[in-house]
Design an enzyme around this catalytic site. Structure first.
Site, PDB file in Angstrom:
ATOM      1  N   LYS A 158       0.807  -1.229   0.000  1.00 11.74           N
ATOM      2  CA  LYS A 158       0.000   0.000   0.000  1.00 11.74           C
ATOM      3  C   LYS A 158       0.836   1.274   0.000  1.00 11.74           C
ATOM      4  O   LYS A 158       0.422   2.294  -0.535  1.00 11.74           O
ATOM      5  CB  LYS A 158      -0.969   0.006   1.180  1.00 11.74           C
ATOM      6  CG  LYS A 158      -2.152  -0.931   0.979  1.00 11.74           C
ATOM      7  CD  LYS A 158      -3.300  -0.600   1.924  1.00 11.74           C
ATOM      8  CE  LYS A 158      -4.527  -1.414   1.600  1.00 11.74           C
ATOM      9  NZ  LYS A 158      -4.349  -2.862   1.890  1.00 11.74           N
ATOM     10  N   SER A 196       1.639  -9.727  -1.193  1.00  9.85           N
ATOM     11  CA  SER A 196       1.326  -8.296  -1.047  1.00  9.85           C
ATOM     12  C   SER A 196       1.637  -7.734   0.333  1.00  9.85           C
ATOM     13  O   SER A 196       1.849  -6.537   0.479  1.00  9.85           O
ATOM     14  CB  SER A 196      -0.147  -8.056  -1.380  1.00  9.85           C
ATOM     15  OG  SER A 196      -0.986  -8.895  -0.609  1.00  9.85           O
ATOM     16  N   GLU A 210     -10.550   7.351   4.280  1.00  7.20           N
ATOM     17  CA  GLU A 210     -11.231   6.486   5.222  1.00  7.20           C
ATOM     18  C   GLU A 210     -10.392   5.212   5.333  1.00  7.20           C
ATOM     19  O   GLU A 210      -9.530   4.946   4.501  1.00  7.20           O
ATOM     20  CB  GLU A 210     -12.637   6.126   4.727  1.00  7.20           C
ATOM     21  CG  GLU A 210     -12.664   5.165   3.550  1.00  7.20           C
ATOM     22  CD  GLU A 210     -12.240   5.815   2.240  1.00  7.20           C
ATOM     23  OE1 GLU A 210     -12.427   7.040   2.099  1.00  7.20           O
ATOM     24  OE2 GLU A 210     -11.693   5.096   1.383  1.00  7.20           O
TER      25      GLU A 210
HETATM   26  C1  LIG Z   1      -5.186  -3.875   1.387  1.00  7.13           C
HETATM   27  C2  LIG Z   1      -4.468  -5.125   1.078  1.00  7.13           C
HETATM   28  C3  LIG Z   1      -4.831  -5.935  -0.015  1.00  7.13           C
HETATM   29  C4  LIG Z   1      -6.028  -5.657  -0.891  1.00  7.13           C
HETATM   30  O1  LIG Z   1      -5.983  -4.475  -1.605  1.00  7.13           O
HETATM   31  P1  LIG Z   1      -5.757  -4.454  -3.205  1.00  7.13           P
HETATM   32  O2  LIG Z   1      -6.058  -3.046  -3.573  1.00  7.13           O
HETATM   33  O3  LIG Z   1      -6.699  -5.438  -3.807  1.00  7.13           O
HETATM   34  O4  LIG Z   1      -4.350  -4.844  -3.442  1.00  7.13           O
HETATM   35  C5  LIG Z   1      -4.060  -7.058  -0.296  1.00  7.13           C
HETATM   36  N1  LIG Z   1      -3.007  -7.393   0.473  1.00  7.13           N
HETATM   37  C6  LIG Z   1      -2.637  -6.655   1.547  1.00  7.13           C
HETATM   38  C7  LIG Z   1      -1.470  -7.097   2.357  1.00  7.13           C
HETATM   39  C8  LIG Z   1      -3.352  -5.498   1.887  1.00  7.13           C
HETATM   40  O5  LIG Z   1      -2.983  -4.773   2.951  1.00  7.13           O
END
Ligand SMILES: *Cc1c(COP(=O)(O)O)cnc(C)c1O
Length: 407
Positions: free
Chosen positions: A101, A388, A123
């Site tokens: 993020k 992610s 938010e």
């Molecule tokens: C917020 C988040 C997501 C989902 O958000 P996307 O916009 O779909 O990428 C995925 N993995 C993690 C670790 C997150 O914090």
């Protein structure tokens, strides 16, 4: 809708259109008072963000503050346990703050600064976007207001503490169900009153134009790095790339740089507890076209046509719509969208931890779960998975609900 002869080498030049459309998806459905401000952000994005000064400043931030490039890692023990197909992870869990993020929050924060804003507003649901944005605000010396439902504030104490420690104001939203939907409304209302001094920063490839474009472009560093790293490590491109999809930012980031390559691309939606309404948040799998939060896409609706209640064990994935570009790439047949259930994600969470020493976020565990299934189907070849984020934030929950698996 199908356009069988899309030239993906030129795809990014034409998508979105100048009004923010990917096919029929996207656009900007906003109150007229805000139209001029969104146009200023759009022009800012098209000019400032493309300037060599902005690009080199963002490059320096990514290297010195975020710790980029993040590595690409070959999961040999996991691959061997499953068969002969080789699984690789792009390690966004090693990005500062532990997830992808920050890639778009630092870009949005830098643009806010160039536009002369004093404050950034957003938010947050589970608090992950709030923490990333509060981090950007502290870095750039901007004020930061985060709107959060009272119910979520009670559930997410550590993230609330982090945001406050980073200097953000966490504003409790106490009407309606007191969760994300009300927080979105409250943040937007506040923004209408202070857009001259403040910029609204969206947390995924969603919302009105130009955010799906801007967030995608800031996240593409993930796929650009991974593609280069994979080529250097193996001499080839992966056969498949897999990412989880909530709003779709980490998926857009890793998948779009491979659009023009002979590589299969997969997005993985959360199937939660099952396929009945309210049990999952697989918007592309079970949804239909509609407008919500200022953009047209595929969404999960209730009988009144309002955003439906959604659920996933991974709180970062429980969003009732999806970025418009994903809806378009699905229609084009270029990205294939699959699902992983809570149980499959939890299994992947334990397996990756045990075999590789990497505790993934429950969101990322959905991508790992599908890659594990795909590796058996493929038999040979290679799969690149976007990890992610890291799973430290999920430990308390997993121990409480699945602690018996540790025995
Ligand atoms: C917020 C988040 C997501 C989902 O958000 P996307 O916009 O779909 O990428 C995925 N993995 C993690 C670790 C997150 O914090």
């Amino acid at each position: 809708m199908l356009e069988p002869n899309v030239d993906f080498a030129v795809y990014r030049k034409n998508n979105p259109t100048k009004d923010g459309y990917f096919g029929t998806y996207g656009g900007a459905f906003i109150p007229p008072e805000l139209a001029a401000e969104f146009e200023r952000i759009n022009i800012g994005y098209q000019t400032i963000c493309q300037s060599s000064k902005f690009i080199s400043e963002l490059r320096r931030i990514r290297k010195e503050f975020q710790g980029r490039p993040t590595p690409t890692y070959h999961c040999e023990r996991l691959s061997n346990a499953l068969g002969t197909c080789q699984i690789y992870l792009k390690r966004e869990d090693l990005n500062h703050t532990g997830a992808h993020k920050l890639n778009h929050c630092m870009g949005e924060g830098l643009l806010a600064k160039y536009l002369g804003k004093k404050k950034i507003i957003a938010e947050t649901g589970a608090g992950q976007h709030g923490v990333a944005l509060a981090t950007a605000a502290a870095f750039f010396g901007l004020e930061c207001d985060i709107y959060m439902g009272e119910v979520d504030i009670a559930k997410q104490a550590p993230n609330v503490a982090r945001m406050k420690l980073l200097g953000a104001r966490v504003i409790s939203v106490t009407h309606g169900l007191k969760t994300l939907k009300e927080a979105v409304d409250a943040a937007f209302e506040a923004y209408m009153n202070e857009y001259e001094d403040a910029m609204y920063c969206i947390g995924s490839v969603v919302g009105p134009h130009p955010f799906p474009l801007m967030v995608r472009d800031f996240q593409m560093i993930v796929g650009i790095e991974a593609r280069e790293q994979f080529l250097e490590m193996t001499g080839n491109l992966p056969d498949a790339v897999v990412a989880c999809v909530g709003g779709g930012s980490n998926a857009a980031g890793i998948l779009i740089p491979f659009l023009d390559d002979p590589v299969k691309l997969y997005g993985v939606e959360p199937l939660g507890k099952g396929s009945e309404p309210g049990e999952h948040s697989a918007s592309l799998t079970y949804g239909s076209e509609g407008v919500m939060h200022g953009f047209n896409s595929i969404m999960l609706k209730d009988e009144q046509g309002e955003p439906a209640p959604v659920y996933s064990v991974a709180s970062g994935l429980d969003y009732p719509s999806v970025g418009p570009e994903h809806a378009y790439l699905r229609d084009l047949g270029r990205v294939i969208y699959k699902t992983a259930s809570d149980d499959e994600a939890i299994d992947a969470f334990f397996t990756l931890s045990r075999l590789e020493g990497i505790i993934p976020a429950l969101e990322s565990a959905h991508a790992v779960a599908y890659a594990m299934k795909l590796s058996k189907e493929m038999g040979t070849g290679s799969i690149l998975v976007n990890c992610s984020g890291r799973g430290d934030k999920d430990l308390d929950f997993v121990l409480e609900n699945y602690g018996d698996r540790l025995a």
